[in-house]
Design a protein around this motif. Structure first.
Motif, PDB file in Angstrom:
ATOM      1  N   GLU A 191       1.196  -1.409  -0.119  1.00 12.45           N
ATOM      2  CA  GLU A 191      -0.128  -0.036   0.373  1.00 12.45           C
ATOM      3  C   GLU A 191       0.983   1.164  -0.371  1.00 12.45           C
ATOM      4  O   GLU A 191       2.117   0.725   0.806  1.00 12.45           O
ATOM      5  N   SER A 192       0.367   2.171  -0.933  1.00 15.81           N
ATOM      6  CA  SER A 192       1.029   3.824  -0.267  1.00 15.81           C
ATOM      7  C   SER A 192       0.103   4.855  -0.750  1.00 15.81           C
ATOM      8  O   SER A 192      -1.114   4.637  -1.050  1.00 15.81           O
ATOM      9  N   GLY A 193       0.243   5.652  -0.109  1.00 12.21           N
ATOM     10  CA  GLY A 193      -0.626   6.823  -0.483  1.00 12.21           C
ATOM     11  C   GLY A 193      -1.722   7.772   0.971  1.00 12.21           C
ATOM     12  O   GLY A 193      -1.728   8.420   0.837  1.00 12.21           O
ATOM     13  N   GLY A 194      -0.965   7.156   2.137  1.00 14.31           N
ATOM     14  CA  GLY A 194      -1.340   7.565   3.606  1.00 14.31           C
ATOM     15  C   GLY A 194      -0.208   8.557   3.470  1.00 14.31           C
ATOM     16  O   GLY A 194       0.190   9.534   2.777  1.00 14.31           O
ATOM     17  N   GLY A 195      -1.007   9.048   4.996  1.00 10.87           N
ATOM     18  CA  GLY A 195      -0.950  10.748   5.041  1.00 10.87           C
ATOM     19  C   GLY A 195      -1.535  11.698   6.215  1.00 10.87           C
ATOM     20  O   GLY A 195      -3.029  10.564   6.759  1.00 10.87           O
ATOM     21  N   LEU A 196      -1.471  12.984   6.477  1.00 11.92           N
ATOM     22  CA  LEU A 196      -1.942  13.628   7.828  1.00 11.92           C
ATOM     23  C   LEU A 196      -2.863  14.525   6.240  1.00 11.92           C
ATOM     24  O   LEU A 196      -2.067  15.141   5.491  1.00 11.92           O
ATOM     25  N   VAL A 197      -3.619  14.399   6.571  1.00 16.29           N
ATOM     26  CA  VAL A 197      -5.101  15.390   5.918  1.00 16.29           C
ATOM     27  C   VAL A 197      -5.973  16.071   6.896  1.00 16.29           C
ATOM     28  O   VAL A 197      -5.908  15.966   8.316  1.00 16.29           O
ATOM     29  N   GLN A 214      -0.415   4.155   7.500  1.00 14.03           N
ATOM     30  CA  GLN A 214      -1.704   4.870   7.969  1.00 14.03           C
ATOM     31  C   GLN A 214      -2.662   6.638   7.371  1.00 14.03           C
ATOM     32  O   GLN A 214      -1.682   7.176   6.348  1.00 14.03           O
ATOM     33  N   VAL A 215      -3.675   6.677   7.532  1.00 16.30           N
ATOM     34  CA  VAL A 215      -4.363   7.399   7.542  1.00 16.30           C
ATOM     35  C   VAL A 215      -5.171   8.709   8.624  1.00 16.30           C
ATOM     36  O   VAL A 215      -5.546   7.655   9.355  1.00 16.30           O
ATOM     37  N   THR A 216      -4.381   9.402   8.754  1.00 15.70           N
ATOM     38  CA  THR A 216      -4.987  10.329   9.762  1.00 15.70           C
ATOM     39  C   THR A 216      -5.477  11.716   9.465  1.00 15.70           C
ATOM     40  O   THR A 216      -4.944  12.227   8.245  1.00 15.70           O
TER      41      THR A 216
END
Length: 125
Positions: free
Chosen positions: A6-12, A120-122
């Motif tokens: 997986e890729s593309g997660g982040g803090l938004v 991780q998606v935050t």
């Protein structure tokens, strides 16, 4: 063997968009499906969205309908999850998974045979 990355997660921030991608290598279960799940701290892993490799038919959890879109690219062997209007309750580790057959609803983790490591998606202001 099957590998999922997986890729593309982040803090938004709330209301933002994010696109997750899952690259599949090794054996591809063309008669099966892909799924996205998520797991928040202290909670069980829950189904987010799924898609059939053969006909691309998607399915979604009620909590993400209208906001998330799952798609697959059979040439590149990738599955994407486009997320819009993100909410703090979407915060979790997101996992992609694959299953060999289209038996069952495809909404339970036990139906899936291989998993990625998660991203991780935050969502926070």
């Amino acid at each position: 063997q099957v590998q999922l990355v997986e890729s593309g997660g982040g803090l938004v921030q709330p209301g933002d968009s994010l696109r997750l991608s899952c690259a599949v290598s090794g054996r591809i279960f063309r008669s099966g499906a892909m799924g996205w799940f998520r797991q928040a701290p202290g909670k069980e892993r829950e189904f987010v969205a799924g898609i059939s490799w053969s006909n691309g038919r998607p399915s979604y959890a009620d909590s993400v309908k209208g906001r998330f879109t799952i798609s697959r690219d059979t040439d590149k062997n990738t599955v994407a999850l486009q997320m819009i209007d993100l909410k703090p309750e979407d915060t979790a580790i997101y996992y992609c998974a694959t299953r060999r057959w289209l038996t069952g609803a495809g909404t339970s983790p036990v139906e899936y045979d291989y998993w990625g490591q998660g991203t991780q998606v935050t969502v926070s202001s």
